[in-house]
Design an enzyme around this catalytic site. Structure first.
Site, PDB file in Angstrom:
ATOM      1  N   MET A   2     -17.936  91.812  61.863  1.00 30.23           N
ATOM      2  CA  MET A   2     -16.651  91.767  62.526  1.00 30.23           C
ATOM      3  C   MET A   2     -15.747  92.817  61.886  1.00 30.23           C
ATOM      4  SD  MET A   2     -13.684  88.780  62.373  1.00 30.23           S
ATOM      5  CE  MET A   2     -14.866  87.576  61.996  1.00 30.23           C
ATOM      6  N   PRO A   3     -15.484  93.916  62.581  1.00 37.04           N
ATOM      7  CA  PRO A   3     -14.561  94.912  62.044  1.00 37.04           C
ATOM      8  C   PRO A   3     -13.119  94.394  62.080  1.00 37.04           C
ATOM      9  CG  PRO A   3     -15.854  95.820  63.865  1.00 37.04           C
ATOM     10  CD  PRO A   3     -16.113  94.365  63.811  1.00 37.04           C
ATOM     11  N   ILE A   4     -12.428  94.600  60.974  1.00 36.44           N
ATOM     12  CA  ILE A   4     -11.001  94.287  60.904  1.00 36.44           C
ATOM     13  C   ILE A   4     -10.291  95.586  60.557  1.00 36.44           C
ATOM     14  CG2 ILE A   4      -9.194  92.959  59.758  1.00 36.44           C
ATOM     15  CD1 ILE A   4     -11.391  90.895  59.059  1.00 36.44           C
ATOM     16  N   ARG A  26     -11.118  93.038  65.386  1.00 36.23           N
ATOM     17  CA  ARG A  26      -9.792  92.499  65.055  1.00 36.23           C
ATOM     18  C   ARG A  26      -8.889  93.657  64.651  1.00 36.23           C
ATOM     19  NH1 ARG A  26     -12.729  88.922  66.755  1.00 36.23           N
ATOM     20  NH2 ARG A  26     -12.976  86.868  65.839  1.00 36.23           N
TER      21      ARG A  26
END
Length: 68
Positions: A1-3, A40
């Site tokens: 999940m890239p933030i 995100r």
């Protein structure tokens, strides 16, 4: 999940921030192969008095420029 976290000076219109969010999301999808729903984005806005360049806040520089 890239933030992805972005710090911005406050004052940009909501439409500009939405464009940025979409562009960053697309960049993560294209470059990382991340699923769209996993991306995100966190936008943090700060007042010009809270950001400085060369020992002077952006707010102080703007005030100085207005006097000229």
């Amino acid at each position: 999940m890239p933030i992805i976290e972005v710090n911005l000076l406050e004052g940009r219109p909501p439409e500009a921030k939405e464009r940025l969010i979409k562009a960053l999301t697309e960049a993560a999808i294209q470059s990382l192969g991340a699923p769209r729903e996993s991306v995100r984005i966190i936008l943090r806005e700060m007042p010009p008095a809270h950001f400085a360049v060369g020992g002077q806040s952006v707010a102080a520089k703007a005030a100085e420029n207005m006097k000229k």
